[in-house]
Scaffold this active site. Structure first.
Site, PDB file in Angstrom:
ATOM      1  N   CYS A   2       0.960  -5.678  10.680  1.00 31.47           N
ATOM      2  CA  CYS A   2      -0.213  -6.419  11.131  1.00 31.47           C
ATOM      3  C   CYS A   2      -1.405  -6.027  10.260  1.00 31.47           C
ATOM      4  O   CYS A   2      -1.544  -4.881   9.840  1.00 31.47           O
ATOM      5  CB  CYS A   2      -0.607  -6.156  12.574  1.00 31.47           C
ATOM      6  SG  CYS A   2       0.677  -6.509  13.761  1.00 31.47           S
ATOM      7  N   ARG A  27       1.014  -7.583   5.193  1.00 28.39           N
ATOM      8  CA  ARG A  27       1.259  -6.636   6.293  1.00 28.39           C
ATOM      9  C   ARG A  27       1.974  -7.282   7.486  1.00 28.39           C
ATOM     10  O   ARG A  27       2.348  -6.605   8.436  1.00 28.39           O
ATOM     11  CB  ARG A  27      -0.065  -6.041   6.776  1.00 28.39           C
ATOM     12  CG  ARG A  27      -0.828  -5.315   5.690  1.00 28.39           C
ATOM     13  CD  ARG A  27      -2.095  -4.742   6.242  1.00 28.39           C
ATOM     14  NE  ARG A  27      -1.815  -3.769   7.270  1.00 28.39           N
ATOM     15  CZ  ARG A  27      -1.540  -2.492   7.055  1.00 28.39           C
ATOM     16  NH1 ARG A  27      -1.515  -2.044   5.820  1.00 28.39           N
ATOM     17  NH2 ARG A  27      -1.297  -1.669   8.045  1.00 28.39           N
ATOM     18  N   TRP A  75       2.739  -9.009  12.695  1.00 27.73           N
ATOM     19  CA  TRP A  75       4.173  -8.768  12.546  1.00 27.73           C
ATOM     20  C   TRP A  75       4.612  -8.306  13.917  1.00 27.73           C
ATOM     21  O   TRP A  75       4.293  -7.206  14.357  1.00 27.73           O
ATOM     22  CB  TRP A  75       4.423  -7.694  11.504  1.00 27.73           C
ATOM     23  CG  TRP A  75       5.872  -7.495  11.163  1.00 27.73           C
ATOM     24  CD1 TRP A  75       6.603  -8.158  10.223  1.00 27.73           C
ATOM     25  CD2 TRP A  75       6.769  -6.539  11.759  1.00 27.73           C
ATOM     26  NE1 TRP A  75       7.888  -7.694  10.202  1.00 27.73           N
ATOM     27  CE2 TRP A  75       8.028  -6.707  11.138  1.00 27.73           C
ATOM     28  CE3 TRP A  75       6.642  -5.585  12.758  1.00 27.73           C
ATOM     29  CZ2 TRP A  75       9.143  -5.946  11.468  1.00 27.73           C
ATOM     30  CZ3 TRP A  75       7.748  -4.827  13.104  1.00 27.73           C
ATOM     31  CH2 TRP A  75       8.985  -5.009  12.456  1.00 27.73           C
ATOM     32  N   ASN A 101      -3.449  -3.278  15.462  1.00 29.45           N
ATOM     33  CA  ASN A 101      -2.299  -3.024  14.594  1.00 29.45           C
ATOM     34  C   ASN A 101      -1.653  -1.736  15.092  1.00 29.45           C
ATOM     35  O   ASN A 101      -2.293  -0.694  15.063  1.00 29.45           O
ATOM     36  CB  ASN A 101      -2.794  -2.880  13.149  1.00 29.45           C
ATOM     37  CG  ASN A 101      -1.765  -2.264  12.210  1.00 29.45           C
ATOM     38  OD1 ASN A 101      -2.131  -1.646  11.225  1.00 29.45           O
ATOM     39  ND2 ASN A 101      -0.505  -2.419  12.487  1.00 29.45           N
ATOM     40  N   GLY A 102      -0.413  -1.826  15.572  1.00 31.08           N
ATOM     41  CA  GLY A 102       0.256  -0.619  16.054  1.00 31.08           C
ATOM     42  C   GLY A 102       1.060  -0.913  17.299  1.00 31.08           C
ATOM     43  O   GLY A 102       1.363  -2.064  17.603  1.00 31.08           O
ATOM     44  N   GLU A 488      19.359  -0.801  -5.054  1.00 31.58           N
ATOM     45  CA  GLU A 488      18.053  -1.461  -5.111  1.00 31.58           C
ATOM     46  C   GLU A 488      18.202  -2.941  -5.484  1.00 31.58           C
ATOM     47  O   GLU A 488      17.519  -3.803  -4.933  1.00 31.58           O
ATOM     48  CB  GLU A 488      17.149  -0.707  -6.110  1.00 31.58           C
ATOM     49  CG  GLU A 488      15.789  -1.328  -6.380  1.00 31.58           C
ATOM     50  CD  GLU A 488      14.891  -1.460  -5.162  1.00 31.58           C
ATOM     51  OE1 GLU A 488      15.212  -0.963  -4.079  1.00 31.58           O
ATOM     52  OE2 GLU A 488      13.844  -2.133  -5.299  1.00 31.58           O
ATOM     53  N   LYS A 492      16.956  -6.015  -3.152  1.00 28.58           N
ATOM     54  CA  LYS A 492      16.010  -7.057  -3.609  1.00 28.58           C
ATOM     55  C   LYS A 492      16.547  -8.437  -3.272  1.00 28.58           C
ATOM     56  O   LYS A 492      15.817  -9.298  -2.785  1.00 28.58           O
ATOM     57  CB  LYS A 492      15.779  -6.987  -5.125  1.00 28.58           C
ATOM     58  CG  LYS A 492      14.893  -5.904  -5.660  1.00 28.58           C
ATOM     59  CD  LYS A 492      13.436  -6.018  -5.308  1.00 28.58           C
ATOM     60  CE  LYS A 492      13.123  -5.411  -3.995  1.00 28.58           C
ATOM     61  NZ  LYS A 492      12.881  -4.036  -3.809  1.00 28.58           N
ATOM     62  N   GLU A 495      16.469  -9.085   0.533  1.00 26.73           N
ATOM     63  CA  GLU A 495      15.102  -9.214   1.063  1.00 26.73           C
ATOM     64  C   GLU A 495      14.523 -10.601   0.859  1.00 26.73           C
ATOM     65  O   GLU A 495      13.888 -11.145   1.752  1.00 26.73           O
ATOM     66  CB  GLU A 495      14.175  -8.207   0.364  1.00 26.73           C
ATOM     67  CG  GLU A 495      14.274  -6.809   0.867  1.00 26.73           C
ATOM     68  CD  GLU A 495      13.356  -5.866   0.088  1.00 26.73           C
ATOM     69  OE1 GLU A 495      12.713  -5.024   0.715  1.00 26.73           O
ATOM     70  OE2 GLU A 495      13.269  -5.962  -1.155  1.00 26.73           O
ATOM     71  N   HIS A 511      37.832   1.567  -2.551  1.00 28.63           N
ATOM     72  CA  HIS A 511      38.027   2.061  -1.180  1.00 28.63           C
ATOM     73  C   HIS A 511      37.528   1.062  -0.141  1.00 28.63           C
ATOM     74  O   HIS A 511      37.197   1.453   0.976  1.00 28.63           O
ATOM     75  CB  HIS A 511      37.323   3.408  -1.009  1.00 28.63           C
ATOM     76  CG  HIS A 511      37.854   4.459  -1.921  1.00 28.63           C
ATOM     77  ND1 HIS A 511      39.131   4.972  -1.792  1.00 28.63           N
ATOM     78  CD2 HIS A 511      37.312   5.060  -3.004  1.00 28.63           C
ATOM     79  CE1 HIS A 511      39.334   5.864  -2.752  1.00 28.63           C
ATOM     80  NE2 HIS A 511      38.253   5.928  -3.508  1.00 28.63           N
ATOM     81  N   LYS A 610       5.174  -5.476   4.397  1.00 25.65           N
ATOM     82  CA  LYS A 610       5.002  -4.543   3.279  1.00 25.65           C
ATOM     83  C   LYS A 610       4.842  -3.099   3.754  1.00 25.65           C
ATOM     84  O   LYS A 610       5.404  -2.187   3.176  1.00 25.65           O
ATOM     85  CB  LYS A 610       3.750  -4.983   2.498  1.00 25.65           C
ATOM     86  CG  LYS A 610       3.478  -4.190   1.259  1.00 25.65           C
ATOM     87  CD  LYS A 610       4.309  -4.690   0.125  1.00 25.65           C
ATOM     88  CE  LYS A 610       4.223  -3.839  -1.097  1.00 25.65           C
ATOM     89  NZ  LYS A 610       5.497  -3.866  -1.832  1.00 25.65           N
TER      90      LYS A 610
HETATM   91  C1  G6P Z   1       9.038  -1.843   3.829  1.00 18.00           C
HETATM   92  C2  G6P Z   1       8.822  -2.642   2.560  1.00 18.00           C
HETATM   93  C3  G6P Z   1       9.687  -2.072   1.446  1.00 18.00           C
HETATM   94  C4  G6P Z   1       9.390  -0.594   1.255  1.00 18.00           C
HETATM   95  C5  G6P Z   1       9.550   0.187   2.552  1.00 18.00           C
HETATM   96  C6  G6P Z   1       9.001   1.593   2.425  1.00 18.00           C
HETATM   97  O1  G6P Z   1      10.316  -2.062   4.307  1.00 18.00           O
HETATM   98  O2  G6P Z   1       9.129  -4.001   2.781  1.00 18.00           O
HETATM   99  O3  G6P Z   1       9.419  -2.773   0.246  1.00 18.00           O
HETATM  100  O4  G6P Z   1      10.228  -0.069   0.288  1.00 18.00           O
HETATM  101  O5  G6P Z   1       8.818  -0.451   3.610  1.00 18.00           O
HETATM  102  O6  G6P Z   1       7.625   1.505   2.205  1.00 18.00           O
HETATM  103  P1  G6P Z   1       6.734   2.589   1.505  1.00 18.00           P
HETATM  104  O7  G6P Z   1       5.357   2.008   1.506  1.00 18.00           O
HETATM  105  O8  G6P Z   1       6.841   3.825   2.358  1.00 18.00           O
HETATM  106  O9  G6P Z   1       7.259   2.813   0.152  1.00 18.00           O
END
Ligand code: G6P
Length: 615
Positions: A2, A27, A75, A101-102, A488, A492, A495, A511, A610
């Protein structure tokens, strides 16, 4: 999660808040709302959907005048995303309006109490409980808004950044924070409130970041008073000068933030080692490491805690630290670490990796580690963030703001910082020869240029994306340093394109995942010259004999994989420990193009945010 924005001053609040919300959409973006106050009527509009949906609706629904306003982009935690659950929320009397937010963890018991006292609730949110709790306290104690907020927050368990105003006090907004960020921009006779400084960067460079358990009463013409929520003591405001500029938070001609951030990696990596890597003198200078060298050298082990992409950077760091500095490393999901009663003491060094510096689980993990006496070193991108402040020492990645929800430049700059630390420790411990050390420094210096070269594969990656965009599943394989890169790459793709993808160590394929392979399965295999090349080639043979489609990420000039693979994407050659900085690039581009071709919202993928400031 948020984003919150507020304004009080002499300008119209609406355009400032609207623009601010757009900047904070990273956010959270499942619903949005704004409340404006012109001293006579509160005008409130909110809707499920993005800030653009709100804009379209709001201008038809309400007049946009008022020099006080608050806005929110959500969010969802409590209550599905819909119009009613969107913020801002009114109190029962309609006098108080809040954004939050929280999470208020004890909201159910508070709600029951309030219901007994005659309060009613329209939404399923914890936030509506909070605003009514404040109202209840205000009435019961016959007190001002600021005091009522303080008393109410002392009854609350959870995390919050809030902004609340009272219809009877048109010249004041009350804000408070615990666990969720809150910045106050200070202009000339005007104040800006936001989850980060991006909404007000064009108006002022002066900002106060509230600390946990602090609240502030922000008054038009009169300024700010900050207090500790628990003991009511006054706090002297610490005004910081912001380094952020407008250009950094705009798209700069790119179609998406993600693409801009992928292309920024050469300069972001350079910024990460600028002033730290002095290759002529063969020196790495990092104050946070130098000042705590003994802690690092005497450490029994290093425990890395992180989430998401940052956790993948941690996995790469495990290889680097163990390989170069010969220090045992464990990499932990912060969310698991914090709840599993870990064995940890003052002889351990904990490295917390976080782009945002606000991830709730990572923050909780380092608080736990500190309470057990461990030394905590933070690797964050956002300057002044909670994790950066909570750490005993640290190093920023200096990647510049990352706005695309799918993390790209944060990953490569985190690996860069961690490489610098590992090399510095290796040198201090004598686990690397001086010639190897020099080679590493020189190679690291060449990385920005090599990333630029790797980006030249973009057009070809796009043609590969076009061929496989309709696949239902993807497999990503890598070994050694490139196993975390496989994870990773898969993350990506998941996501932003919503295609199921899994990353695996190449040799583990037999395996289990090998059962999935048929002519419809694209398999991205990282097969650079350094690091188990022959073994990976054997894995490619195994895939080939089961008709899987192979997309090889290879070192320039490769011949063997080229003969076997359906497609190869070349990256420049470098030393093994630095290959992740290059092999990641085509994987980022591949997921970007596939998502775009599938019509997905690249910068704001569904259900994600994010900065995850809730558990
Ligand atoms: C969220 C974001 C990711 C990020 C993760 C950790 O899931 O969408 O892109 O890697 O949080 O965030 P940080 O800010 O702690 O790296």
């Amino acid at each position: 999660m948020c984003g919150i924005v507020g304004y009080i001053g002499h300008r119209e609040a609406y355009p400032i808040i609207l623009k601010g919300l757009k900047r904070l959409e990273y956010r959270g973006y499942d619903s949005a709302g704004i409340a404006l106050y012109d001293g006579t009527d509160i005008k409130l509009s909110k809707t499920k959907g993005k800030v653009a949906d709100l804009e379209e609706r709001l201008e038809k629904e309400i007049s946009t005048t008022g020099t006080l306003g608050i806005g929110h982009t959500r969010w969802a935690t409590h209550g599905v995303p819909n119009d009613v659950n969107s913020h801002p929320h009114y109190s029962n009397s309609g006098d108080l309006v809040i954004i939050h937010n929280g999470i208020i963890e004890n909201y159910e018991s508070l709600k029951k109490e309030l219901i007994k006292r005659g309060y009613t609730f329209k939404s399923d949110t914890d936030t509506e409980v909070l605003v009514n709790l404040i109202e209840d306290v205000k009435k019961k104690e016959k007190t001002k808004l600021g005091k009522a907020v303080q008393i109410a927050l002392n009854q609350v368990v959870g995390a919050y950044a809030i902004a609340v105003f009272d219809k009877n006090k048109p010249n004041e907004i009350v804000v408070a924070r615990l666990g969720s960020p809150l910045a106050i921009g200070i202009g000339e006779d005007e104040f800006f409130i936001a989850s980060d400084a991006s909404p007000f960067i064009e108006y002022t460079k002066n900002a106060i970041y509230l600390e946990d358990e602090e609240m502030a009463v922000v008054r038009r013409h009169k300024g700010i008073k900050i207090r500790k929520i628990k003991d009511d003591s006054l706090v002297a405001p610490y005004i910081q000068e912001l380094q952020l500029n407008l250009e950094q938070i705009e798209k700069g001609g790119y179609e998406h933030f993600m693409l801009k951030e992928i292309y920024e990696q050469p300069s972001a990596i350079l910024d990460t080692f600028r002033g730290r890597l002095l290759s002529n003198e063969a020196i790495i200078k990092m104050a946070g490491v130098e000042d705590n060298m003994k802690k690092f050298l005497n450490a029994n082990r290093i425990i890395i805690v992180a989430c998401g992409t940052s956790w993948h950077a941690g996995l790469v760091a495990e290889y680097i630290f163990e390989d170069l500095a010969r220090i045992p490393v464990e990499v932990e999901y912060a969310s698991e670490f914090r709840y599993r009663n870990p064995i940890i003491n003052e002889n351990d060094v904990v490295i917390a990796i976080s782009q945002s510096g606000e991830t709730a689980d990572t923050l909780a993990a380092i608080k736990l580690a500190k309470s057990k006496g461990a030394f905590v070193f933070g690797v964050c991108n956002v300057v002044g963030s909670s994790i950066a402040r909570e750490s005993d020492a640290g190093a920023y990645t200096h990647a510049g703001p990352e706005i695309g929800v799918a993390s790209t430049k944060a990953f490569t700059t985190q690996i860069t910082v961690l490489s610098l630390i590992a090399l510095r420790l290796a040198r201090a411990k004598g686990t690397i020869s001086s010639s190897d050390y020099r080679t590493h420094l020189l190679e690291l210096e060449l990385i920005p240029g090599k990333v630029k070269t790797a980006l030249e594969s973009d057009a070809y990656v796009k043609t590969v994306a076009d061929i496989y965009k309709d696949a239902k599943n993807f497999l990503y394989l890598g070994r050694g340093y490139n196993f975390p890169v496989a994870l990773e790459g898969a993350l990506k793709l998941k996501e932003i394109s919503y295609i199921h993808a899994e990353g695996y160590p190449a040799a583990e394929m037999k395996h289990g995942p090998i059962a999935l392979i048929d002519e419809n399965m694209p398999i991205v295999v990282i097969a650079t010259k350094k690091g188990h090349y022959e073994k990976v080639v054997s894995n490619i043979q195994e895939i080939k004999s089961r008709s899987g489609k192979i997309i090889g990420i290879v070192t320039v000039g490769d011949k063997q994989v080229k003969e076997l693979a359906d497609h190869v994407i070349e990256v420049p050659e470098t030393i093994e420990s630095l290959t992740p900085l290059l092999t990641t690039i085509p994987l980022q581009l591949l997921s970007y193009h596939i998502a775009l071709m599938l019509g997905k919202n690249v910068d704001q993928p569904r259900n994600l945010a994010k900065a995850v400031t809730v558990e």
